[in-house]
Design an enzyme around this catalytic site. Sequence first.
Site, PDB file in Angstrom:
ATOM      1  N   ASP A 199       6.667  33.671  55.399  1.00  0.00           N
ATOM      2  CA  ASP A 199       6.156  33.815  54.037  1.00  0.00           C
ATOM      3  C   ASP A 199       5.199  32.665  53.714  1.00  0.00           C
ATOM      4  OD1 ASP A 199       8.063  31.843  53.770  1.00  0.00           O
ATOM      5  OD2 ASP A 199       9.091  32.752  52.056  1.00  0.00           O
ATOM      6  N   SER A 200       4.996  31.769  54.698  1.00  0.00           N
ATOM      7  CA  SER A 200       3.910  30.782  54.586  1.00  0.00           C
ATOM      8  C   SER A 200       2.562  31.485  54.441  1.00  0.00           C
ATOM      9  CB  SER A 200       3.901  29.860  55.813  1.00  0.00           C
ATOM     10  OG  SER A 200       3.917  30.614  57.007  1.00  0.00           O
ATOM     11  N   ASP A 206      10.139  36.982  57.599  1.00  0.00           N
ATOM     12  CA  ASP A 206      10.793  36.315  56.469  1.00  0.00           C
ATOM     13  C   ASP A 206      11.102  37.287  55.342  1.00  0.00           C
ATOM     14  OD1 ASP A 206      11.254  33.576  56.809  1.00  0.00           O
ATOM     15  OD2 ASP A 206       9.162  33.053  56.408  1.00  0.00           O
ATOM     16  N   GLU A 240      14.247  22.676  58.999  1.00  0.00           N
ATOM     17  CA  GLU A 240      12.919  22.168  58.600  1.00  0.00           C
ATOM     18  C   GLU A 240      13.052  20.806  57.910  1.00  0.00           C
ATOM     19  OE1 GLU A 240      10.406  24.991  56.621  1.00  0.00           O
ATOM     20  OE2 GLU A 240       8.947  23.465  56.027  1.00  0.00           O
TER      21      GLU A 240
END
Length: 263
Positions: A45-46, A84, A181
Amino acid sequence: MGKVTVSTLKNMKASGEKFVCITAYDATFARLIGAAGAETILVGDSLGNVVQGHDSTIPVTIEHMAYHTECVSRAAVDSLVIADLPFMTYTTPEQTMVNATRLMQAGAQMVKMEGGVWLSDSISMLVERGIPVCAHLGLTPQSVNVFGGYRVQGRTPKGAKSILADAVEIQDAGASLLVLECIPQDLAADISTKLDIPVIGIGAGPGTDAQVLVMHDLLGLSDHTPRFVQNFMVGQDSVQSAIKAFVDAVKSGEYPRDEHSYT
Ligand code: KIV
């Protein structure tokens, strides 16, 4: 290499062989990433940041994710495609199942969700019904407004303990993979050793079983470069060779180094 499955990745962890994940949002880059030998492709979804130009992933919808998952999966011959679930599309097990089904029918082989213990019921429900899950802990970008910015997580003893507890819980619930992350490298290495499932790091140091980067970051195209990113275009004369350089650097253990990691 033949189609990569969850068993391939589990076997790679067992034999200590690092694997690679790179984000892609369209068919051309999915083809190049697969050709470079990356075992997994993340339709992240970046895309809210790097494709749509937003300053967070929050505006991304399930329709956007399904569209880009369709584009990527048409060209991802061997790589396992993870998609995602975007912001607020997995707040209950029932909602999660409907939206995860949408991404699987768009061509994903696994869905990714940001969160820990609170996701246990949703993870079990998906896995029992045939949908593999990748969980995501640490700096989870969909929670940027709770964190008050994109900050390294797990730096206090309490924070570290909570990430480890979440990791164990999501494994017990049936997750097949975990993304960590932006957490201290020692914590990430400890979690990777303690878990049976493969752990993919981003800004989590060299001790994880795999590495992921946003494609635009590794190609040096982003206007903001976090500490953990290396520009793999440097010294290369094509996008293809830069992607291959990233794959090779992860597999050989040359990336990430201490300068890319948090303590
Ligand atoms: O959306 C994304 O690209 C991600 C990676 C940063 C792991 O979740």
